[in-house]
Structure formats: structure tokens, C-alpha cells
Design a protein around this motif. Structure first.
Motif, PDB file in Angstrom:
ATOM      1  N   VAL A  42     -59.290 106.075   6.245  1.00  0.00           N
ATOM      2  CA  VAL A  42     -58.106 106.338   7.066  1.00  0.00           C
ATOM      3  C   VAL A  42     -57.832 107.839   7.100  1.00  0.00           C
ATOM      4  O   VAL A  42     -57.977 108.533   6.097  1.00  0.00           O
ATOM      5  CB  VAL A  42     -56.867 105.549   6.559  1.00  0.00           C
ATOM      6  N   ARG A  43     -57.468 108.321   8.287  1.00  0.00           N
ATOM      7  CA  ARG A  43     -57.095 109.719   8.479  1.00  0.00           C
ATOM      8  C   ARG A  43     -55.811 109.740   9.297  1.00  0.00           C
ATOM      9  O   ARG A  43     -55.525 108.793  10.033  1.00  0.00           O
ATOM     10  CB  ARG A  43     -58.217 110.480   9.193  1.00  0.00           C
ATOM     11  N   LYS A  80     -53.505 115.844   5.676  1.00  0.00           N
ATOM     12  CA  LYS A  80     -54.294 115.345   4.535  1.00  0.00           C
ATOM     13  C   LYS A  80     -53.547 114.209   3.840  1.00  0.00           C
ATOM     14  O   LYS A  80     -52.353 114.306   3.589  1.00  0.00           O
ATOM     15  CB  LYS A  80     -54.557 116.499   3.563  1.00  0.00           C
ATOM     16  N   ILE A  81     -54.286 113.121   3.554  1.00  0.00           N
ATOM     17  CA  ILE A  81     -53.724 111.973   2.842  1.00  0.00           C
ATOM     18  C   ILE A  81     -54.237 111.990   1.404  1.00  0.00           C
ATOM     19  O   ILE A  81     -55.445 112.130   1.170  1.00  0.00           O
ATOM     20  CB  ILE A  81     -54.131 110.641   3.494  1.00  0.00           C
ATOM     21  N   PHE A  82     -53.320 111.825   0.480  1.00  0.00           N
ATOM     22  CA  PHE A  82     -53.668 111.663  -0.930  1.00  0.00           C
ATOM     23  C   PHE A  82     -53.273 110.261  -1.341  1.00  0.00           C
ATOM     24  O   PHE A  82     -52.162 109.804  -1.057  1.00  0.00           O
ATOM     25  CB  PHE A  82     -52.943 112.694  -1.801  1.00  0.00           C
ATOM     26  N   PHE A  83     -54.190 109.546  -1.991  1.00  0.00           N
ATOM     27  CA  PHE A  83     -53.936 108.174  -2.402  1.00  0.00           C
ATOM     28  C   PHE A  83     -53.593 108.165  -3.884  1.00  0.00           C
ATOM     29  O   PHE A  83     -54.222 108.841  -4.675  1.00  0.00           O
ATOM     30  CB  PHE A  83     -55.171 107.319  -2.119  1.00  0.00           C
ATOM     31  N   LYS A 116     -65.736 108.195  15.606  1.00  0.00           N
ATOM     32  CA  LYS A 116     -64.731 107.143  15.651  1.00  0.00           C
ATOM     33  C   LYS A 116     -63.727 107.271  14.501  1.00  0.00           C
ATOM     34  O   LYS A 116     -62.803 106.483  14.392  1.00  0.00           O
ATOM     35  CB  LYS A 116     -65.413 105.788  15.681  1.00  0.00           C
ATOM     36  N   GLU A 117     -63.894 108.300  13.664  1.00  0.00           N
ATOM     37  CA  GLU A 117     -62.909 108.605  12.620  1.00  0.00           C
ATOM     38  C   GLU A 117     -61.751 109.414  13.182  1.00  0.00           C
ATOM     39  O   GLU A 117     -60.750 109.623  12.503  1.00  0.00           O
ATOM     40  CB  GLU A 117     -63.541 109.421  11.490  1.00  0.00           C
ATOM     41  N   LEU A 118     -61.899 109.882  14.406  1.00  0.00           N
ATOM     42  CA  LEU A 118     -60.926 110.792  15.006  1.00  0.00           C
ATOM     43  C   LEU A 118     -60.193 110.114  16.160  1.00  0.00           C
ATOM     44  O   LEU A 118     -60.708 109.174  16.767  1.00  0.00           O
ATOM     45  CB  LEU A 118     -61.645 112.035  15.530  1.00  0.00           C
ATOM     46  N   PRO A 119     -59.008 110.616  16.503  1.00  0.00           N
ATOM     47  CA  PRO A 119     -58.314 110.082  17.671  1.00  0.00           C
ATOM     48  C   PRO A 119     -59.101 110.413  18.943  1.00  0.00           C
ATOM     49  O   PRO A 119     -59.720 111.472  19.047  1.00  0.00           O
ATOM     50  CB  PRO A 119     -56.968 110.804  17.681  1.00  0.00           C
ATOM     51  N   SER A 120     -59.060 109.507  19.877  1.00  0.00           N
ATOM     52  CA  SER A 120     -59.680 109.732  21.176  1.00  0.00           C
ATOM     53  C   SER A 120     -58.663 110.412  22.099  1.00  0.00           C
ATOM     54  O   SER A 120     -57.479 110.531  21.756  1.00  0.00           O
ATOM     55  CB  SER A 120     -60.114 108.395  21.784  1.00  0.00           C
ATOM     56  N   LYS A 121     -59.116 110.827  23.270  1.00  0.00           N
ATOM     57  CA  LYS A 121     -58.189 111.397  24.258  1.00  0.00           C
ATOM     58  C   LYS A 121     -57.138 110.365  24.658  1.00  0.00           C
ATOM     59  O   LYS A 121     -55.982 110.698  24.896  1.00  0.00           O
ATOM     60  CB  LYS A 121     -58.951 111.901  25.482  1.00  0.00           C
ATOM     61  N   LEU A 122     -57.541 109.096  24.709  1.00  0.00           N
ATOM     62  CA  LEU A 122     -56.581 108.033  25.006  1.00  0.00           C
ATOM     63  C   LEU A 122     -55.529 107.941  23.898  1.00  0.00           C
ATOM     64  O   LEU A 122     -54.336 107.826  24.175  1.00  0.00           O
ATOM     65  CB  LEU A 122     -57.292 106.685  25.179  1.00  0.00           C
ATOM     66  N   ASP A 123     -55.961 108.012  22.640  1.00  0.00           N
ATOM     67  CA  ASP A 123     -55.007 107.990  21.521  1.00  0.00           C
ATOM     68  C   ASP A 123     -53.992 109.118  21.662  1.00  0.00           C
ATOM     69  O   ASP A 123     -52.785 108.910  21.517  1.00  0.00           O
ATOM     70  CB  ASP A 123     -55.729 108.130  20.177  1.00  0.00           C
ATOM     71  N   GLU A 124     -54.496 110.318  21.911  1.00  0.00           N
ATOM     72  CA  GLU A 124     -53.600 111.475  22.045  1.00  0.00           C
ATOM     73  C   GLU A 124     -52.647 111.287  23.218  1.00  0.00           C
ATOM     74  O   GLU A 124     -51.453 111.566  23.115  1.00  0.00           O
ATOM     75  CB  GLU A 124     -54.394 112.770  22.205  1.00  0.00           C
ATOM     76  N   TYR A 125     -53.155 110.786  24.331  1.00  0.00           N
ATOM     77  CA  TYR A 125     -52.305 110.543  25.502  1.00  0.00           C
ATOM     78  C   TYR A 125     -51.203 109.538  25.160  1.00  0.00           C
ATOM     79  O   TYR A 125     -50.029 109.751  25.483  1.00  0.00           O
ATOM     80  CB  TYR A 125     -53.154 110.033  26.678  1.00  0.00           C
ATOM     81  N   GLU A 169     -43.585 112.186  18.292  1.00  0.00           N
ATOM     82  CA  GLU A 169     -43.128 112.783  17.038  1.00  0.00           C
ATOM     83  C   GLU A 169     -43.468 111.897  15.843  1.00  0.00           C
ATOM     84  O   GLU A 169     -42.741 111.844  14.858  1.00  0.00           O
ATOM     85  CB  GLU A 169     -41.628 113.109  17.094  1.00  0.00           C
ATOM     86  N   MET A 170     -44.584 111.184  15.953  1.00  0.00           N
ATOM     87  CA  MET A 170     -45.036 110.265  14.913  1.00  0.00           C
ATOM     88  C   MET A 170     -46.441 110.647  14.437  1.00  0.00           C
ATOM     89  O   MET A 170     -47.153 111.388  15.097  1.00  0.00           O
ATOM     90  CB  MET A 170     -45.094 108.830  15.445  1.00  0.00           C
ATOM     91  N   VAL A 171     -46.801 110.073  13.314  1.00  0.00           N
ATOM     92  CA  VAL A 171     -48.142 110.248  12.767  1.00  0.00           C
ATOM     93  C   VAL A 171     -48.994 109.054  13.183  1.00  0.00           C
ATOM     94  O   VAL A 171     -48.559 107.901  13.081  1.00  0.00           O
ATOM     95  CB  VAL A 171     -48.103 110.356  11.224  1.00  0.00           C
ATOM     96  N   MET A 172     -50.179 109.334  13.681  1.00  0.00           N
ATOM     97  CA  MET A 172     -51.135 108.289  14.037  1.00  0.00           C
ATOM     98  C   MET A 172     -52.174 108.208  12.921  1.00  0.00           C
ATOM     99  O   MET A 172     -52.848 109.193  12.624  1.00  0.00           O
ATOM    100  CB  MET A 172     -51.816 108.621  15.361  1.00  0.00           C
ATOM    101  N   PHE A 173     -52.263 107.028  12.311  1.00  0.00           N
ATOM    102  CA  PHE A 173     -53.258 106.789  11.279  1.00  0.00           C
ATOM    103  C   PHE A 173     -54.432 106.065  11.931  1.00  0.00           C
ATOM    104  O   PHE A 173     -54.258 104.989  12.501  1.00  0.00           O
ATOM    105  CB  PHE A 173     -52.671 105.924  10.158  1.00  0.00           C
ATOM    106  N   ILE A 174     -55.605 106.692  11.889  1.00  0.00           N
ATOM    107  CA  ILE A 174     -56.819 106.100  12.439  1.00  0.00           C
ATOM    108  C   ILE A 174     -57.600 105.495  11.280  1.00  0.00           C
ATOM    109  O   ILE A 174     -57.921 106.185  10.313  1.00  0.00           O
ATOM    110  CB  ILE A 174     -57.705 107.149  13.147  1.00  0.00           C
TER     111      ILE A 174
END
Length: 184
Positions: free
Chosen positions: A167-168, A180-183, A136-145, A151-156
Motif C-alpha cells: 500500500v502507498r 510515506k507510510i510507517f506500519f 500499478k503501485e501508483l495512481p493512474s491519471k483517472l485516479d488523480e482526476y 483534500e483527501m489521501v488516496m491509498f493505492i
């Protein structure tokens, strides 16, 4: 060439990270604002800047209204969920989020005021998001669809059973295009 696609790193201020986490945890714990759709889902827009392959997240705007319940969106969203989602306890009609055009318009105006661009969106996954072992840390197939050609970044934002948040970021919700996210 799409500038988001060439970004190879994201910098996010800890205050922005905490704002995202607070929104997600509050919604997961059923603490709703009067103007919010009352459901255990959080969705927001992310504003920032890109410079030399670096995305800098400057602002997030939590959204309140899940527009997927609007008649104009309902059937298409239900069909997408049926075709692309992982089975879950929630009924098809109660899953996923669509941003309200009115809220998007307000967010874009606010980003513009601060010379920011809409760079993506965030939403949460938690242990009850779906059944099965898919992370559940990753995008699902629905998220990708749903993110295709955006052309945007999806933050999960993954919220564990213990309430810990992580967050990824993924370009267009694609598993193979994590940034990669750096805080700071």
C-alpha cells in the motif's frame, strides 16, 4: 490551509493494514459477501486523526456497493474513464468505483462515534487493472482526476500476481505528493 496537504507521514497499525489487504485479496479472488457488488474491485474509506503533520490511520471501512452502476453516475463515470483511463481488457462500463452515498453516510457516523475524521479512501490495482507498463503501485491519471480537490489521501493497494500486497499513499492521488507510510 488543508491539514491533509501538510501531513508528511502516515502511521498505520498492522491490523488495519491487514484488514485492507484481506478485503482486496478476497475481492480479487472472487469471494464476495452477499451484500457486495460482485466484481474484482475493492474500495473502502479510511478514518483517522491528524496531529502535527502526522496522519494516524485508526479505522477502515470496506464498502460493498459500487454506486457507479447507478443511473445518476453511469454516464459521468463512463466519460471520465474514456477521457482519463489507460486501456484495459474490461469494458468501460465495468471499470472504476463510486462510493454509495448511503455507505458514506454510515461510515461518517461511525468515524464520528470514535472521534475520527474521514482522511481518505483505498482501492486496489492488480496486474489486470489495465494494459501496458505503467506501474500499478501508483495512481493512474483517472485516479488523480477522480481525487482532484478532494483534500483527501488516496491509498493505492497493489496486489501482485503472486498475491503479495503493498500500500502507498498519495495526496489527492497526485504522483508527486506521496506520503510515506510507517506500519506499527
Amino acid at each position: 490551509m488543508d491539514m491533509m496537504k501538510v501531513a508528511n507521514v502516515i502511521f498505520m497499525d498492522k491490523m488495519v493494514e491487514n484488514e485492507i489487504y484481506s478485503h482486496c485479496i478476497r475481492k480479487l479472488n472472487c469471494h464476495y459477501m452477499p451484500e457486495e457488488t460482485m466484481e474484482q474491485q475493492a474500495f473502502g474509506l479510511v478514518g483517522g486523526r491528524i496531529d502535527n503533520n502526522v496522519l494516524s490511520v485508526q479505522m477502515v471501512i470496506p464498502l460493498c456497493e459500487n454506486f457507479r452502476y447507478d443511473q445518476s453516475m453511469r454516464d459521468d463515470m463512463n466519460e471520465a474513464i474514456i477521457n482519463y483511463s489507460i486501456p484495459a481488457e474490461l469494458a468501460v462500463e465495468e471499470r472504476a468505483w463510486t462510493a454509495s452515498p448511503k455507505e458514506v453516510q454510515k461510515a461518517l457516523a461511525l468515524f464520528d462515534k470514535y472521534d475520527l475524521s474521514l482522511i481518505g479512501s483505498y482501492h486496489m490495482h492488480h496486474e489486470n487493472s489495465w494494459n501496458g507498463i505503467q506501474s500499478k503501485e501508483l495512481p493512474s491519471k483517472l485516479d488523480e482526476y477522480l481525487a482532484r480537490d478532494s483534500e483527501m489521501v488516496m491509498f493505492i493497494v497493489y496486489i501482485s500476481d503472486t498475491g503479495e500486497a503493498k500500500v502507498r499513499a498519495f495526496y489527492e492521488g497526485k504522483l508527486g505528493e506521496e506520503i510515506k507510510i510507517f506500519f506499527k
